[in-house]
Design a protein around this motif. Structure first.
Motif, PDB file in Angstrom:
ATOM      1  N   TRP A 204       0.856  -1.196   0.000  1.00  0.00           N
ATOM      2  CA  TRP A 204       0.000   0.000   0.000  1.00  0.00           C
ATOM      3  C   TRP A 204       0.887   1.240   0.000  1.00  0.00           C
ATOM      4  N   ALA A 205       0.574   2.156  -0.911  1.00  0.00           N
ATOM      5  CA  ALA A 205       1.281   3.441  -0.949  1.00  0.00           C
ATOM      6  C   ALA A 205       0.288   4.558  -0.656  1.00  0.00           C
ATOM      7  N   ASN A 262      -4.542  -0.387  -7.593  1.00  0.00           N
ATOM      8  CA  ASN A 262      -5.888   0.109  -7.297  1.00  0.00           C
ATOM      9  C   ASN A 262      -5.847   1.390  -6.472  1.00  0.00           C
ATOM     10  N   ILE A 263      -6.464   2.438  -7.012  1.00  0.00           N
ATOM     11  CA  ILE A 263      -6.614   3.669  -6.227  1.00  0.00           C
ATOM     12  C   ILE A 263      -7.854   3.474  -5.377  1.00  0.00           C
ATOM     13  N   GLY A 264      -7.612   3.112  -4.128  1.00  0.00           N
ATOM     14  CA  GLY A 264      -8.702   2.630  -3.280  1.00  0.00           C
ATOM     15  C   GLY A 264      -9.300   3.676  -2.368  1.00  0.00           C
ATOM     16  N   ARG A 265      -8.603   4.765  -2.175  1.00  0.00           N
ATOM     17  CA  ARG A 265      -9.101   5.817  -1.288  1.00  0.00           C
ATOM     18  C   ARG A 265      -8.606   7.162  -1.779  1.00  0.00           C
ATOM     19  N   GLU A 282      -4.617   6.670  -1.879  1.00  0.00           N
ATOM     20  CA  GLU A 282      -3.883   5.460  -1.522  1.00  0.00           C
ATOM     21  C   GLU A 282      -3.983   4.446  -2.648  1.00  0.00           C
ATOM     22  N   VAL A 283      -2.876   3.777  -2.882  1.00  0.00           N
ATOM     23  CA  VAL A 283      -2.790   2.832  -3.989  1.00  0.00           C
ATOM     24  C   VAL A 283      -2.390   1.462  -3.468  1.00  0.00           C
ATOM     25  N   ARG A 284      -3.112   0.471  -3.896  1.00  0.00           N
ATOM     26  CA  ARG A 284      -2.700  -0.905  -3.665  1.00  0.00           C
ATOM     27  C   ARG A 284      -1.888  -1.307  -4.889  1.00  0.00           C
TER      28      ARG A 284
ATOM     29  N   GLY B 268     -13.531   9.418  -1.511  1.00  0.00           N
ATOM     30  CA  GLY B 268     -13.850   8.249  -2.316  1.00  0.00           C
ATOM     31  C   GLY B 268     -13.201   7.014  -1.740  1.00  0.00           C
ATOM     32  N   THR B 272      -8.006   0.516   0.903  1.00  0.00           N
ATOM     33  CA  THR B 272      -7.036   0.613  -0.179  1.00  0.00           C
ATOM     34  C   THR B 272      -7.095  -0.594  -1.113  1.00  0.00           C
ATOM     35  N   SER B 274      -9.807  -2.288  -1.842  1.00  0.00           N
ATOM     36  CA  SER B 274     -11.135  -2.457  -2.442  1.00  0.00           C
ATOM     37  C   SER B 274     -11.300  -1.407  -3.534  1.00  0.00           C
TER      38      SER B 274
END
Lengths: 425, 425
Positions: A204-205, A262-265, A282-284, B268, B272, B274
């Motif tokens: 996670w970044a 994945n840009i998750g947040r 945040e990126v997975r 959004g 991270t 999901s």
């Protein structure tokens, strides 16, 4: 013995379902794992086991390989384990499951109560129903059937229910630090009764972009951090495309897009009439087994910084990039591992089908066993859908089938005798 | 009388500064206005006034023109007002100031404590120091000086300190509903000792974009709501460019970019790993005086929906667009209003300069007086900077100057006698 065991699982089925409902109805998101762990511990006690309930000590595990740095405390977030001692001579086994679930928000996107454990058309719906409370129910009810059938095991059998599989894996890491060990481990993740042989690495970044705030009345002369975050998100997608276009291990040859960035947040600004000073996303990140996480991090940072230099504001105010939580290396398991023979045999005996192997484009806790503990581990669990999405579900027939395959596999693995057959009952 | 009044303000200056520090040190963000209102009420009592402290009744004001719909409660968020009764015969005046401030987050972007009221090089720093706690200090200390000098007013003078200027204006609207009225009103907003003659209309829109969530491991097959929000944000910027390219009232002829559509917030996803199901951003929209808010809303919706139709996902899953909080029409004040003559005279007498007029590309509460109450109102307040941004500051000399101009203007306005001059002391 085989028939008795399967019949016992059949007879306990309503009770197993009720136990699973109790798991799903306890929303065990990050920080809220205690109620479901207490519920599990009570079940284990009721089965005659002595649950070990402990709190993760980050100081202890932070020096171990595979540790993921966290930003939250571990108070009141217990791990649970219990060992059924064998008589000696057989192989030992760990059954591991994670109790944590990802958020169910936005809950209004669900067509049912995410914590209701509703059953419809042979499926149970709810956050964690598939990922992976049904796996936990299956592994515990496999052991319950063995105990109720008075089947003596030779090797030790350990049940572990851990926290933080969804963000760090530190729960399973802490169980290693606590000394639980075995010849093999199975995690009943919901992979449709396949056996996991490969999984990607995950990190996670967090990317923080700075703006220059102002009153909205003069926004055109300010710098909106949300707008400036966009080229950085585009840079992430470029990097993702590059990573997927490159060569890949045979395990993932069949996947259309194995490495998902994945840009998750995203969170930016805090007042509609103020120009945002800051925007964080945040990126997975994913990588293949064998890839060095530090190198993947460097590549990520380098690419974003290159793109930042193309923007006059970002070149002067480069994004802050930190890696937190998941530091999960990819991993693989050889098909020649004896565990697969046992699982394959029992899968065939219950379902009548050959066991298929699976390469997962996510991570699971098997990495702690395989990479850092010398314990051969795989996943084998029920069929589910909508993981990490609204209307998550698990197929209940598959839960029963997994309970049976696990029970038979335990008996075979933890005994020195030959594989169970119908004649052996 | 004039010299005595100015001398009194000079003599009270340290006390006024201390009062202002007390205002700034009470972080009166939305929902947290009570402590600063109690502090002000105590000050008014100490000055011999009888503060009226009341809670806004949304049911009462929701039927009044200018009302803005809200999503939060009004409990423990009082308005305050106090009237100094005149002897009769003079014109009445309202001095109105808002106690609410916008958030100071991210506080680590400040080079000083946002709630510390630090003074350096003639400036006080802090959230609200300019917008508009220094204006409140000035108007209250103008009245204190008048009272301490025993200057009798003929017209009634009302002080109002209200909540929610930064999001709705419902505080000032509620003061109208409560019956406070006068021949004119001044709001000492920090416009560098200019007199406000025009301001834009402001609305807040919330745009919610839906995605199709999934586990990050299969993100490439899902729909990321954050990514889908981007074309909608671009549509907002297109609309903004169009609005600024169109013809504009003479009031805003000199402004480079009068109508700012500010994307002030984005939220959004919540995990991270999901794929985000939902992404919401908020836009501050502006329009010219005379523009119909409903028509501006329709235009906004229509444009976003047109752009949504160009995207296969968004056309099937159009964004949800709601307008909440600010429903603020633009407004103008004629230069021929008698209030400007009084302010201009006293501004000249204190500063030696001609009063300049100002057109603000934001909104203030003067609209409630001018548009809906038949009360001529303007803003005249100190010089400040970094409003709605880190390191907000106010120039303290200008605060003293405003205190003096307000005191002299009150005496002139609320008396039937001729304008005060040095000879009149």
């Amino acid at each position: 013995m085989r028939t008795g065991l399967l019949r016992r699982i059949e007879r306990n089925w309503e009770q197993e379902l009720e136990f699973l409902r109790g798991l799903v109805r306890r929303p065990s998101t990050l920080g809220n794992e205690a109620p479901v762990q207490r519920y599990i511990a009570r079940e284990l006690e009721e089965m005659g086991l002595k649950p070990d309930i402990w709190q993760i000590d980050p100081a202890e595990i932070s020096r171990m390989p595979g540790y993921s740095p966290v930003e939250w405390p571990y108070e009141s977030r217990p791990n649970v384990a219990a060992t059924l001692r064998g008589s000696g001579g057989g192989r030992s086994l760990i059954l591991n499951g994670h109790v944590d679930v990802v958020p169910a928000t936005p809950e209004h996107h669900w067509t049912c109560d995410p914590w209701g454990a509703e059953i419809s058309d042979g499926r149970m719906y709810g956050r964690g129903a598939a990922d992976m409370k049904s796996g936990i129910a299956a592994m515990i009810y496999a052991v319950r059937a063995i105990k109720e059938e008075d089947i003596a095991l030779e090797g030790d059998l350990t049940l572990e229910t851990v926290i933080e599989e969804e963000c760090t894996g530190n729960g399973t890491l802490s169980a290693r630090a606590r000394g639980y060990t075995a010849d093999a481990a199975i995690i009943p993740e919901p992979f449709a009764q396949t056996a996991l042989e490969a999984q990607v690495g995950v990190m996670w970044a967090r990317v923080t972009v700075r703006g220059q705030g102002a009153h909205a009345e003069r926004a055109s002369g300010a710098v909106n951090a949300i707008s400036k975050a966009y080229p950085m998100m585009e840079a992430v997608k470029e990097l993702e495309a590059k990573a997927n276009a490159a060569g890949r291990p045979a395990y993932f040859a069949g996947h259309e897009h194995p490495l998902n960035y994945n840009i998750g947040r995203i969170r930016g600004g805090d007042w509609t009439s103020s120009v945002p000073e800051e925007c964080t996303f945040e990126v997975r990140i994913a990588c293949y087994p064998g890839e060095d996480l530090k190198e993947v991090q460097r590549r990520f940072k380098r690419h974003l910084m290159e793109r930042a230099r193309e923007d006059s504001w970002l070149s002067e105010n480069p994004p802050e990039i930190v890696f937190y939580a998941f530091q999960a290396e990819g991993c693989t398991v050889e098909r020649s591992e004896p565990l697969f023979a046992t699982l394959g045999e029992q899968h065939r005996s219950v379902t009548g089908k050959e066991l298929q192997f699976y390469s997962f484009t996510g991570t699971t806790d098997i990495r702690f066993f395989n990479l850092y503990s010398g314990i051969s581990a795989t996943c084998y669990g029920p069929l589910g859908g909508n993981l990490h999405a609204p209307d998550e579900w698990v197929d209940l027939e598959s839960v029963k089938s997994v309970t049976q395959v696990l029970a038979l596999s335990i008996v075979e693995w933890c005994s020195s005798r030959e594989p169970l057959s119908d004649e052996g009952t």
